[in-house]
Structures are given as structure tokens and as C-alpha cells.
Design a protein around this motif. Structure first.
Motif, PDB file in Angstrom:
ATOM      1  N   THR A   9       0.847  -1.190   0.000  1.00 45.35           N
ATOM      2  CA  THR A   9       0.000   0.000   0.000  1.00 45.35           C
ATOM      3  C   THR A   9       0.883   1.241   0.000  1.00 45.35           C
ATOM      4  N   GLY A 129      -2.472  -1.072  -3.184  1.00 47.80           N
ATOM      5  CA  GLY A 129      -3.520  -0.246  -2.607  1.00 47.80           C
ATOM      6  C   GLY A 129      -3.010   1.127  -2.237  1.00 47.80           C
ATOM      7  N   ILE A 131      -3.451   4.107   0.871  1.00 45.85           N
ATOM      8  CA  ILE A 131      -3.968   4.529   2.177  1.00 45.85           C
ATOM      9  C   ILE A 131      -3.612   5.998   2.329  1.00 45.85           C
ATOM     10  N   TRP A 158      -8.440   1.104  -2.802  1.00 45.72           N
ATOM     11  CA  TRP A 158      -7.930   2.317  -2.157  1.00 45.72           C
ATOM     12  C   TRP A 158      -8.730   2.616  -0.907  1.00 45.72           C
ATOM     13  N   SER A 159      -8.052   3.231   0.037  1.00 42.65           N
ATOM     14  CA  SER A 159      -8.636   3.603   1.322  1.00 42.65           C
ATOM     15  C   SER A 159      -8.329   5.076   1.567  1.00 42.65           C
ATOM     16  N   ALA A 177      -7.873  -1.295   4.151  1.00 40.13           N
ATOM     17  CA  ALA A 177      -7.025  -1.579   2.988  1.00 40.13           C
ATOM     18  C   ALA A 177      -6.714  -3.063   2.867  1.00 40.13           C
TER      19      ALA A 177
END
Length: 245
Positions: A9, A129, A131, A158-159, A177
């Protein structure tokens, strides 16, 4: 070097994308001034707007530090409330929209070598991902930056804080995530970011490998946040080998 990972991430600002703080501020200033003039409030000066922007940045930073959501729309509404005039409903709505969307017109650049590195990780089968602690530019605009540079396609999930509802280092956003990337074991995941307080502390508290990227800015931390990452990188090109890929 660590063992191969299943998931990586990334933080957004100054990790994936170089922050354009002054460019975004200038764009907001000109957009809001245009709206004010259009609605007959041409007595509100650039200096007044800059003062209001400074107040809003302080309000955001206080909320961010205490993990209270302060979204782009919250920031826009704060700006409108802080102006030294009673505004019409139409002017207020137009100003809020102009503030929120101002960032979409800013020319942002990716961090050096990040596009090639994302492609390398993607080709190796690593799930990717984001964050991100969202500031005063909403996640919809942030994704458009990545799409513009043709790298959004590499990400599986995605977060963004304005969608998840918390900021890093809260474990909720890291958990969001990891769950979105396939319920991966944190020990098989790495997080890359530039800030010690949010990125490094959050990743390490989850049991993820923490990688601090300092190729854009080198975060010295403060007395309370001197925690260091498992790896420190100056160049994204070194990330695959650090991750054992």
C-alpha cells in the motif's frame, strides 16, 4: 531485504504524487475571487482570502492530529463562514463548489520512478492499494490525478480517509485496505509513505513492513514521533528489491 510480500500500500501525497501546495492555493484563490466578483462581493480581497485560508489550514491540522474528520467540503464551509460578509445562498453554494473542485485544475507530477515501480510490482502479481489522509482536495480529484498519469489502473483497492472516516495511524483505515486487498495477513504486506506519525507508526502497529520514502521530502518527525521505518528509501526504483521481488 525482506521476504516477498503479497500486498503493497502507498500513501498519496509526497509518496505517489508530489504535493503542489502553493499551486493548489493559487487555484483556489483565483476560483473563489471569480465567484465573489460574479455575485457582487468584489470588496473581498486576495489578502482577506489568504487569511481565511490560513485559518482553515490550522483547523484542518487540528482535526487531523486528533483524528476528527475535516473533509474538503468541511474546509470549504469553514472558508465561507469565515468571510467578513453575509453572502447569498447562491454565492455560498458556488464558493463551496469552487473550493472543492479547485484542485482538479492543478498540474501535479508523480514522484520520480513511481510509475515504473508500480508497473513492476503489478507485473509481479503484487496487489496494490492506497492509504491516504485526504486534506482539502477530495479523493475523487486525487484519483483523477492518478488516472491522468495512467497509473490508477495498477491499483486494486484504495482507502481514502474521506471515504473510510478515519485518518492514519488509526488501524481502521489500514484494516480497510488489507481487507479490500483480499484479507491479507499484515506480515505479508508493506506500506510505503513519507510521514513517521501516520505512515510508519500506523504500518508498524498493524504488523506490516513500514517503508519510509524520503525522495520528495524527508520527515524528521518530532519529539513524540521519532519512530523509524523498517526501510528508508530515496528512490522508488529500489522498492522491488527491498521487498524481495
Amino acid at each position: 531485504m525482506i521476504g516477498p510480500v503479497d500486498v503493497v500500500t502507498f500513501d498519496f501525497w509526497n509518496t505517489l504524487v508530489v504535493a503542489q501546495t502553493e499551486g493548489t492555493r493559487e487555484r483556489r484563490r483565483s476560483s473563489l475571487l471569480a465567484v465573489l466578483i460574479e455575485h457582487g462581493y468584489d470588496d473581498i480581497s486576495e489578502e482577506t482570502l489568504d487569511g481565511v485560508f490560513d485559518q482553515t489550514v490550522r483547523a484542518f491540522n487540528e482535526a487531523w492530529q486528533s483524528n476528527r474528520q475535516f473533509t474538503a467540503r468541511d474546509a470549504a464551509e469553514h472558508v465561507v463562514r469565515s468571510l467578513p460578509r453575509d453572502l447569498s445562498t447562491q454565492a455560498r453554494l458556488a464558493l463551496i463548489e469552487a473550493f472543492v473542485e479547485a484542485g482538479s485544475g492543478v498540474d501535479v507530477q508523480l514522484a520520480p520512478n513511481v510509475a515504473t515501480t508500480l508497473a513492476t510490482l503489478d507485473d509481479a502479481g503484487v496487489r496494490l492499494g492506497i492509504i491516504c489522509d485526504v486534506g482539502m482536495t477530495p479523493s475523487t480529484v486525487l484519483r483523477s490525478y492518478l488516472e491522468r498519469h495512467d497509473v490508477l489502473r495498477h491499483f486494486d483497492h484504495w482507502s481514502f480517509s474521506d471515504e473510510v472516516g478515519v485518518y492514519k495511524p488509526d488501524p481502521v483505515i489500514f484494516r480497510h485496505a488489507l481487507e479490500g486487498l483480499g484479507e491479507v495477513d499484515p506480515s505479508r504486506a508493506a506500506h510505503v509513505g513519507d510521514l513517521r506519525r501516520t505512515d510508519v507508526r500506523g504500518a508498524k502497529s498493524m504488523g506490516m513492513t513500514a517503508v519510509r520514502y524520503r525522495g520528495v521530502q524527508d520527515d524528521a518527525g518530532d519529539d513524540a514521533h521519532q519512530i523509524e521505518a523498517d526501510h528508508v528509501l530515496d528512490d522508488h526504483a529500489d522498492l522491488p528489491s527491498v521487498l524481495g521481488l
